[in-house]
Design a protein around this motif. Structure first.
Motif, short mmCIF file in Angstrom:
data_model
loop_
_atom_site.label_atom_id
_atom_site.label_comp_id
_atom_site.label_asym_id
_atom_site.label_seq_id
_atom_site.Cartn_x
_atom_site.Cartn_y
_atom_site.Cartn_z
N GLU A 157 7.24 40.54 28.89
CA GLU A 157 7.30 41.88 28.31
C GLU A 157 6.37 42.00 27.09
O GLU A 157 5.69 43.00 26.92
CB GLU A 157 8.73 42.21 27.91
CG GLU A 157 9.65 42.51 29.08
CD GLU A 157 9.39 43.87 29.68
OE1 GLU A 157 9.33 44.86 28.93
OE2 GLU A 157 9.22 43.95 30.91
N ARG A 158 6.32 40.96 26.27
CA ARG A 158 5.44 41.00 25.11
C ARG A 158 3.97 40.94 25.55
O ARG A 158 3.11 41.60 24.96
CB ARG A 158 5.76 39.85 24.16
CG ARG A 158 7.01 40.05 23.33
CD ARG A 158 7.14 38.99 22.25
NE ARG A 158 7.51 37.70 22.79
CZ ARG A 158 8.77 37.29 22.94
NH1 ARG A 158 9.77 38.09 22.61
NH2 ARG A 158 9.02 36.09 23.43
N ALA A 159 3.69 40.16 26.59
CA ALA A 159 2.30 40.00 27.03
C ALA A 159 1.74 41.30 27.60
O ALA A 159 0.54 41.54 27.52
CB ALA A 159 2.21 38.89 28.08
N LEU A 160 2.62 42.13 28.16
CA LEU A 160 2.13 43.34 28.83
C LEU A 160 2.10 44.58 27.94
O LEU A 160 1.78 45.67 28.41
CB LEU A 160 2.96 43.61 30.10
CG LEU A 160 2.89 42.53 31.17
CD1 LEU A 160 3.48 43.03 32.48
CD2 LEU A 160 1.46 42.04 31.40
N VAL A 161 2.45 44.43 26.67
CA VAL A 161 2.23 45.55 25.75
C VAL A 161 0.74 45.85 25.70
O VAL A 161 -0.08 44.93 25.56
CB VAL A 161 2.74 45.16 24.34
CG1 VAL A 161 2.38 46.25 23.33
CG2 VAL A 161 4.26 44.93 24.36
N PRO A 162 0.28 47.10 25.85
CA PRO A 162 1.06 48.33 25.86
C PRO A 162 1.22 48.96 27.25
O PRO A 162 1.37 50.17 27.35
CB PRO A 162 0.21 49.24 24.98
CG PRO A 162 -1.20 48.87 25.38
CD PRO A 162 -1.17 47.39 25.69
N LEU A 163 1.18 48.17 28.33
CA LEU A 163 1.32 48.75 29.66
C LEU A 163 2.73 49.29 29.88
O LEU A 163 3.68 48.52 29.97
CB LEU A 163 1.03 47.69 30.73
CG LEU A 163 -0.42 47.29 30.94
CD1 LEU A 163 -0.50 46.21 31.99
CD2 LEU A 163 -1.25 48.49 31.37
N THR A 164 2.87 50.57 29.98
CA THR A 164 4.17 51.26 30.14
C THR A 164 5.16 50.71 29.14
O THR A 164 5.09 49.55 28.73
CB THR A 164 4.74 51.16 31.57
OG1 THR A 164 5.11 49.81 31.88
CG2 THR A 164 3.76 51.68 32.59
N PRO A 165 6.12 51.50 28.72
CA PRO A 165 7.09 51.02 27.73
C PRO A 165 7.85 49.80 28.21
O PRO A 165 8.09 49.61 29.39
CB PRO A 165 8.02 52.23 27.56
CG PRO A 165 7.18 53.40 27.88
CD PRO A 165 6.30 52.93 29.01
N SER A 166 8.25 48.99 27.25
CA SER A 166 9.04 47.80 27.54
C SER A 166 10.48 48.17 27.87
O SER A 166 10.97 49.24 27.50
CB SER A 166 9.01 46.85 26.34
OG SER A 166 9.84 45.73 26.55
N ILE A 167 11.17 47.25 28.53
CA ILE A 167 12.61 47.42 28.78
C ILE A 167 13.43 46.86 27.63
O ILE A 167 14.65 47.05 27.60
CB ILE A 167 13.03 46.72 30.08
CG1 ILE A 167 12.78 45.21 29.97
CG2 ILE A 167 12.29 47.32 31.27
CD1 ILE A 167 13.34 44.39 31.12
N ARG A 168 12.77 46.18 26.69
CA ARG A 168 13.48 45.43 25.66
C ARG A 168 13.49 46.18 24.33
O ARG A 168 12.46 46.57 23.80
CB ARG A 168 12.87 44.03 25.51
CG ARG A 168 13.03 43.22 26.78
CD ARG A 168 12.67 41.77 26.62
NE ARG A 168 13.04 41.04 27.84
CZ ARG A 168 14.26 40.54 28.08
NH1 ARG A 168 15.19 40.67 27.15
NH2 ARG A 168 14.52 39.93 29.22
N THR A 169 14.70 46.31 23.79
CA THR A 169 14.87 47.03 22.53
C THR A 169 14.06 46.39 21.42
O THR A 169 13.47 47.09 20.58
CB THR A 169 16.36 47.05 22.14
OG1 THR A 169 17.13 47.62 23.21
CG2 THR A 169 16.59 47.86 20.88
#
Length: 423
Positions: free
Chosen positions: A333-345
């Motif tokens: 999830e961190r690696a794919l920022v900023p591709l679509t919003p994350s699922i993680r708060t």
């Protein structure tokens, strides 16, 4: 929802290899297993495909990902599931389709595995609202969320500042600003542009207005609740807004609406959070640095996205679950920022990600009152009826009253046919 390939290369260039928790591949109990996966043909999924060698090194599992367009993916996984072909071990589905696939027993109930591995998955970091909408069906876990997103209210901050407009919090305020923009800047710039085509984008757009008036698809007994005061208020507002929308709005879907806004043809729009990428694209957008997002007027925004699930016909369901955990891992999830919003708060709320408007927008959406698509078996039929009704109002082919009466009748028939409601 749709993004562009060049965005991925820009993100991938600065991303190092993932360093996932050692426990995932410690003993490689699934070494030699091969999995086939069906996913949507978009950047987040390409990122998974680009990193499959990492997953194989960690787990010993070799994965092949096939990608399809929106309709093609649905047709492919439905045919494979209904035919019990076992072609795919893992499939990605639009979240409202969970009712169809999970109700029919096409997918593996993952509840025991999710609870077992909750600490490894850092499940508490996945927003409860996203767990409910993207992971669960009838209180049981069936999938993991990825490629999530919602709709935002986009506006031209340069126009708002120049004219002294306050960011609207109600649709009446949106209408007042749209009228004022038309009077001063029309016809070159209209008040707003809407996706009004008789397709899922039209239905998705209307949900944001309808939600502001308290709209819902069904009551507690399963009776459709479309021809109601909230439905009439929303359809009446849609008709009023249409008078100040870019002329083609009733025929506009995703591509046409984002193009119109980035070309400066409208001061406001309701659009998926992928709009950040289109409107901020220096090579193609005429409004770079001139736009902003705000919470949806009325406080309820359409929530969308995808759930990734394990096929009941997979010969290696536990290995498939390892793949699911990998694609939603904190490091991924961190690696794919900023591709679509994350699922993680933790990622959505990270101040370092404030520069990505969609992240803050999606966090506000899930912490508010998201308007989810109907998670019932005939969701596609119901959304199409809604899309037809809102388009008829926008084009003047029907009054709000007539469109709602027909919509209520049609959806009641669907509800009876599928056993959702018995009059």
């Amino acid at each position: 929802m749709i993004q562009r390939r060049n965005l991925l290369s820009a993100v991938a260039a600065g991303v190092a290899l993932l360093a996932l928790a050692p426990a995932m591949g410690q003993d490689k109990p699934f070494a030699g297993v091969e999995l086939k996966v069906a996913m949507i043909d978009e950047p987040r999924e390409w990122a998974f495909r680009d990193r499959l060698a990492e997953f194989e090194a960690l787990t010993g599992i070799k994965v092949t990902i096939d990608t399809y367009g929106f309709d093609g993916l649905f047709n492919k996984i439905l045919t494979a599931s209904a035919g019990k072909t076992g072609e795919y071990d893992v499939v990605q589905m639009h979240v409202p389709d969970m009712a169809l696939f999970d109700e029919k027993g096409f997918m593996v109930d993952l509840t025991d595995w999710v609870k077992r591995d909750a600490a490894e998955m850092e499940l508490d970091d996945i927003h409860p609202s996203i767990q409910d909408s993207h992971m669960m069906y009838k209180g049981r876990y069936y999938g993991v969320p990825t490629h999530v997103g919602g709709m935002n209210f986009y506006y031209r901050k340069d126009i708002f500042e120049a004219e002294g407009y306050a960011v609207p919090t109600t649709w009446d305020e949106v209408l007042a600003i749209a009228k004022a923009v038309d009077e001063k800047h029309g016809p070159e710039m209209r008040g707003l542009v809407l996706m009004g085509k008789a397709d899922i984008q039209g239905a998705s757009t209307f949900q944001n207005i309808w939600g502001a008036y308290g709209g819902n698809y069904f009551d507690d007994a399963g009776k459709p609740t479309l021809n109601t005061e909230s439905g009439l208020a929303a359809m009446t507002m849609l008709k009023a807004l249409s008078a100040h929308a870019v002329e083609g709005s009733p025929s506009y879907s995703f591509d046409e609406a984002q193009t119109a806004f980035k070309q400066g043809q409208a001061a406001m729009t309701v659009f998926w959070d992928s709009g950040d990428n289109f409107f901020g694209d220096a090579a193609n957008s005429q409004i770079v640095g001139k736009w902003a997002i705000a919470p949806m007027p009325g406080g309820r925004a359409t929530n969308g996205g995808w759930s990734v699930q394990v096929s009941r016909d997979s010969k290696n369901p536990e290995a498939a679950f390892e793949f699911l955990k990998w694609i939603v891992s904190p490091d991924m999830e961190r690696a794919l920022v900023p591709l679509t919003p994350s699922i993680r708060t933790s990622i959505l709320s990270d101040p370092a990600n404030d520069k990505y408007p969609a992240y803050k927008g999606f966090l506000a959406l899930v912490e508010g009152q998201p308007f989810n698509f109907p998670k019932v078996t005939p969701n596609l039929q119901i959304l199409q009826e809604l899309a037809d009704a809102q388009n008829a109002v926008m084009t003047g082919q029907a009054t709000p009253e007539a469109a709602l009466a027909q919509l209520q009748s049609d959806v009641e028939a669907i509800a009876v046919r599928f056993g959702i409601w018995q009059p």
